[in-house]
Enzyme design. Structure first.
Site, PDB file in Angstrom:
ATOM      1  N   LYS A   1       0.833  -1.202   0.000  1.00 29.63           N
ATOM      2  CA  LYS A   1       0.000   0.000   0.000  1.00 29.63           C
ATOM      3  C   LYS A   1       0.870   1.256   0.000  1.00 29.63           C
ATOM      4  CE  LYS A   1      -3.828  -2.473   2.118  1.00 29.63           C
ATOM      5  NZ  LYS A   1      -4.627  -2.832   3.290  1.00 29.63           N
TER       6      LYS A   1
ATOM      7  N   GLN B   1      -4.863  -1.748   9.593  1.00 34.96           N
ATOM      8  CA  GLN B   1      -4.755  -3.063   8.957  1.00 34.96           C
ATOM      9  C   GLN B   1      -5.357  -4.143   9.863  1.00 34.96           C
ATOM     10  OE1 GLN B   1      -3.751  -3.494   5.824  1.00 34.96           O
ATOM     11  NE2 GLN B   1      -3.907  -5.720   5.845  1.00 34.96           N
TER      12      GLN B   1
ATOM     13  N   ASP C   1     -11.016   2.590   3.764  1.00 33.70           N
ATOM     14  CA  ASP C   1     -11.297   1.153   3.648  1.00 33.70           C
ATOM     15  C   ASP C   1     -12.794   0.903   3.427  1.00 33.70           C
ATOM     16  OD1 ASP C   1      -9.269  -0.744   3.721  1.00 33.70           O
ATOM     17  OD2 ASP C   1      -8.998  -0.582   5.894  1.00 33.70           O
TER      18      ASP C   1
HETATM   19  N1  GUN Z   1      -6.760  -7.039   5.894  1.00 31.03           N
HETATM   20  C1  GUN Z   1      -6.975  -7.723   4.742  1.00 31.03           C
HETATM   21  N2  GUN Z   1      -7.511  -6.910   3.806  1.00 31.03           N
HETATM   22  C2  GUN Z   1      -7.629  -5.688   4.377  1.00 31.03           C
HETATM   23  C3  GUN Z   1      -8.094  -4.440   3.904  1.00 31.03           C
HETATM   24  O1  GUN Z   1      -8.541  -4.276   2.766  1.00 31.03           O
HETATM   25  N3  GUN Z   1      -8.042  -3.424   4.807  1.00 31.03           N
HETATM   26  C4  GUN Z   1      -7.601  -3.589   6.065  1.00 31.03           C
HETATM   27  N4  GUN Z   1      -7.609  -2.523   6.879  1.00 31.03           N
HETATM   28  N5  GUN Z   1      -7.156  -4.734   6.538  1.00 31.03           N
HETATM   29  C5  GUN Z   1      -7.168  -5.780   5.688  1.00 31.03           C
END
Ligand code: GUN
Length: 293
Positions: free
Chosen positions: A52, A96, A119
């Site tokens: 990211k 996350q 998100d």
């Molecule tokens: N863990 C797995 N996929 C995601 C996501 O898209 N966002 C977040 N915050 N955690 C994740």
């Protein structure tokens, strides 16, 4: 059979985002800034967050990675979220998941300002998505819809069978494809672990979205000729063929299923890159105050 190239499409979208960032900066604006909070040292989460941050650099966004130790008390994480909520430099941020067991995930998600929730996990964004209002859509469903749109795949009047009912994929993609708009106007069936005879349902589908995290679940005998198959599965399995020691395996038995399809997404290189680019698109929207004004 047309192979849907999520990697190529995501690369095109990144160029579009980078051009927009340049325009913002040339106009005297500030570059969009995404922050990510990572609690603990889970291997998969580490690599997702690193991707990211790398994506942000590629399109000219600013980024911050806030690392907290595994044993961080819940209140300390809530305090970090509160600071990010009020920091004017940060346009959007993510925490996350999964979080360590002693932290209540939903409590943390609810503490995020919905206008910075890139998100799309906050109940306000989920509710707005359900009733078709402007919102931050969770990244994977948004990526699926974007790919369907860019490949001009007809959805109106089609039967879409979704396997999986998670809050971040199954439920929101069901809501998006049932909306009265394009892409949308689908008849949607959601299957899950308690659905008897999933095959009876997938055999009636025009579009199948496999999103339950069970590698190789969807086999040739479950797919009607001409179906569109979207594979959301990204299970990390051990591999001696890769440098990392892992490879990604989808929920679809690609070799068997692909010859029957009109369109299919591969793993890797299908939905994964589109999920990552959706987070960038949401951050751009947050910076431009497109959703909440
Ligand atoms: N863990 C797995 N996929 C995601 C996501 O898209 N966002 C977040 N915050 N955690 C994740």
């Amino acid at each position: 059979m047309i192979l849907i190239d999520g990697k190529e499409t995501a690369a095109e979208i990144k160029l579009e985002i980078a051009a927009e960032v340049r325009k913002i900066i040339d106009g005297g604006g500030k570059k969009p800034h995404l922050a990510a909070v990572l609690v603990g040292t889970d291997g998969a989460s580490e690599s997702y967050v690193n991707y990211k941050v790398k994506d942000c650099e590629q399109v000219g966004f600013g980024s911050s990675l806030i690392r907290l130790p595994e044993e961080t008390p819940e209140q300390e994480l809530l305090d970090t979220v509160a600071e990010l909520n009020k920091d004017p430099e940060i346009d959007g941020f993510i925490v996350q998941l999964p979080l360590p067991e002693h932290i209540a995930e939903l409590k943390v998600i609810e503490s995020i300002d919905p206008s910075k929730d890139v998100d799309g996990f906050h109940p306000v964004n989920v509710g707005r998505l359900l009733i078709g209002m402007p919102c931050f859509q969770s990244a994977t469903p948004a990526g699926i819809v974007e790919l369907i749109a860019r490949y001009n795949i007809e959805t109106s009047g089609k039967h879409c069978v979704i396997i999986g009912r998670s809050n971040i994929v199954g439920k929101p993609i069901a809501a998006l494809l049932a909306q009265k708009r394009s892409p949308g106007n689908c008849t949607v069936t959601v299957c899950h672990s308690r659905t008897p005879n999933i095959k009876d349902l997938t055999l009636q589908a025009d579009i199948i979205i496999a999103a339950m995290g069970y590698p190789g679940f969807l086999t040739e005998d479950m797919v009607p000729d001409g179906a569109v198959v979207i594979d959301v599965g990204t299970t990390r399995v051990k591999s001696d063929q890769t440098k990392s020691g892992f490879k990604l395996k989808g929920d679809v038995d690609f070799e068997g299923v692909a010859p029957k399809c009109s369109y299919i997404t591969p793993v890797p290189g299908g939905i994964g890159p589109m999920t990552r680019v959706s987070l960038l698109l949401n951050t751009l929207k947050a910076a431009k105050k497109e959703v909440y004004g």
